[in-house]
Design a protein around this motif. Structure first.
Motif, short mmCIF file in Angstrom:
data_model
loop_
_atom_site.label_atom_id
_atom_site.label_comp_id
_atom_site.label_asym_id
_atom_site.label_seq_id
_atom_site.Cartn_x
_atom_site.Cartn_y
_atom_site.Cartn_z
N ILE A 139 0.86 -1.18 0.00
CA ILE A 139 0.00 0.00 0.00
C ILE A 139 0.89 1.23 0.00
CG2 ILE A 139 -1.76 1.30 1.25
CD1 ILE A 139 -2.71 -1.39 2.43
N LEU A 140 0.58 2.15 -0.92
CA LEU A 140 1.31 3.41 -1.03
C LEU A 140 0.38 4.56 -0.74
CD1 LEU A 140 3.16 2.74 -4.43
CD2 LEU A 140 4.04 2.39 -2.11
N THR A 141 0.92 5.59 -0.09
CA THR A 141 0.16 6.81 0.18
C THR A 141 1.00 7.99 -0.27
OG1 THR A 141 -0.83 5.76 2.12
CG2 THR A 141 -0.98 8.15 1.99
N MET A 142 0.34 8.93 -0.95
CA MET A 142 1.04 10.13 -1.41
C MET A 142 0.07 11.29 -1.49
SD MET A 142 1.65 9.13 -5.34
CE MET A 142 0.45 8.09 -6.13
N VAL A 143 0.63 12.46 -1.61
CA VAL A 143 -0.19 13.65 -1.80
C VAL A 143 -0.45 13.79 -3.29
CG1 VAL A 143 -0.34 16.14 -1.50
CG2 VAL A 143 0.80 14.74 0.24
N GLY A 144 -1.73 13.78 -3.66
CA GLY A 144 -2.12 13.88 -5.05
C GLY A 144 -2.42 15.30 -5.46
N GLU A 145 -3.23 15.42 -6.49
CA GLU A 145 -3.60 16.73 -7.01
C GLU A 145 -4.31 17.55 -5.94
OE1 GLU A 145 -5.83 16.40 -10.61
OE2 GLU A 145 -4.42 14.95 -11.46
N GLU A 146 -4.03 18.83 -5.92
CA GLU A 146 -4.67 19.78 -5.00
C GLU A 146 -4.50 19.40 -3.54
OE1 GLU A 146 -8.70 20.41 -6.29
OE2 GLU A 146 -8.08 20.67 -8.37
N GLY A 147 -3.43 18.67 -3.22
CA GLY A 147 -3.12 18.34 -1.84
C GLY A 147 -3.91 17.19 -1.24
N ALA A 148 -4.73 16.52 -2.03
CA ALA A 148 -5.52 15.41 -1.52
C ALA A 148 -4.64 14.19 -1.31
CB ALA A 148 -6.65 15.06 -2.50
N ILE A 149 -4.90 13.44 -0.25
CA ILE A 149 -4.16 12.21 0.03
C ILE A 149 -4.69 11.11 -0.88
CG2 ILE A 149 -3.61 10.47 1.78
CD1 ILE A 149 -2.34 13.19 2.29
N GLN A 150 -3.80 10.42 -1.55
CA GLN A 150 -4.16 9.33 -2.44
C GLN A 150 -3.52 8.04 -1.92
OE1 GLN A 150 -2.95 9.85 -6.50
NE2 GLN A 150 -3.91 7.98 -7.17
N THR A 151 -4.30 6.97 -1.88
CA THR A 151 -3.82 5.67 -1.43
C THR A 151 -4.04 4.66 -2.54
OG1 THR A 151 -4.35 6.20 0.85
CG2 THR A 151 -4.05 3.89 0.34
N MET A 152 -3.03 3.83 -2.80
CA MET A 152 -3.13 2.78 -3.81
C MET A 152 -2.68 1.46 -3.17
SD MET A 152 -1.49 4.71 -7.12
CE MET A 152 0.10 4.86 -6.33
N GLU A 153 -3.50 0.43 -3.35
CA GLU A 153 -3.14 -0.89 -2.88
C GLU A 153 -2.90 -1.79 -4.09
OE1 GLU A 153 -4.71 -4.74 -0.31
OE2 GLU A 153 -5.89 -2.89 -0.27
N PHE A 154 -1.74 -2.44 -4.10
CA PHE A 154 -1.37 -3.38 -5.15
C PHE A 154 -1.40 -4.78 -4.58
CE2 PHE A 154 0.36 0.65 -6.45
CZ PHE A 154 0.28 0.65 -7.82
N ARG A 155 -1.77 -5.74 -5.41
CA ARG A 155 -1.76 -7.15 -5.01
C ARG A 155 -0.87 -7.92 -5.98
NH1 ARG A 155 -6.70 -8.60 -1.90
NH2 ARG A 155 -6.79 -6.88 -0.42
N ALA A 156 -0.21 -8.94 -5.45
CA ALA A 156 0.67 -9.77 -6.28
C ALA A 156 -0.17 -10.63 -7.21
CB ALA A 156 1.55 -10.65 -5.39
N ARG A 157 0.36 -10.87 -8.39
CA ARG A 157 -0.30 -11.77 -9.36
C ARG A 157 0.08 -13.18 -9.04
NH1 ARG A 157 -3.85 -9.55 -12.61
NH2 ARG A 157 -3.33 -7.56 -13.50
#
Length: 160
Positions: free
Chosen positions: A142-160
């Motif tokens: 799981i990654l968290t970063m500051v996206g557009e306009e300062g919004a927090i964005q979270t992305m979860e990746f799963r292994a294939r």
């Protein structure tokens, strides 16, 4: 003395194997040579159904991390939503090659795009993301970063 010899034998002389060696972040992310991931979820989700992580458009994408610090994005066979009639329909990124590194004591993942796959003359040379790693296991990250306009964005990746 005999107990000391027995303990030394069991704890000091056993060979390190895949079962006893602690997993490094590189091994978790890229495996011994490479490892494929897909975007499982993201927050906030896209407003259009084709823009969500659960869409077919996203689910056939592969994020491939190689142990040597290179990576590849493969957009799969579904590259646009044929049923989307809105102007803001989502489309996949081009297939590209890039690099990845850990930063800040391996708490941050930095991914740079180098060029279009199979077309090095189409140099892109841009930062894709510089994100805080909030979880990294053998089956997900799981990654968290500051996206557009300062919004927090979270992305979860799963292994294939």
């Amino acid at each position: 003395m005999k107990l000391l010899l027995i303990l030394t034998y069991f704890f000091g002389l056993q060979p390190i194997t895949a079962e006893t060696q602690p997993a490094t972040n590189t091994l978790l992310l890229a495996g011994a040579t490479q490892k494929s991931w897909y975007l499982y979820s993201q927050s906030p989700e896209g407003a259009v159904a084709s823009c969500t992580a659960a869409s077919a458009l996203s689910q056939d994408n592969n994020w491939i991390f190689f142990a040597n610090g290179t990576m590849e994005f493969d957009h799969g066979t579904i590259t646009e939503d044929a049923n989307c009639q809105q102007e803001d329909c989502c489309m996949d990124m081009i297939n590209f090659m890039g690099t990845w590194t850990f930063a800040n004591g391996e708490t941050t993942l930095v991914v740079n795009v180098l060029h279009e796959k199979n077309n090095p003359s189409n140099a892109l040379n841009s930062l894709l993301f510089n994100a805080t790693i909030t979880q990294l296991t053998a089956s997900s990250f799981i990654l968290t970063m500051v996206g557009e306009e300062g919004a927090i964005q979270t992305m979860e990746f799963r292994a294939r």
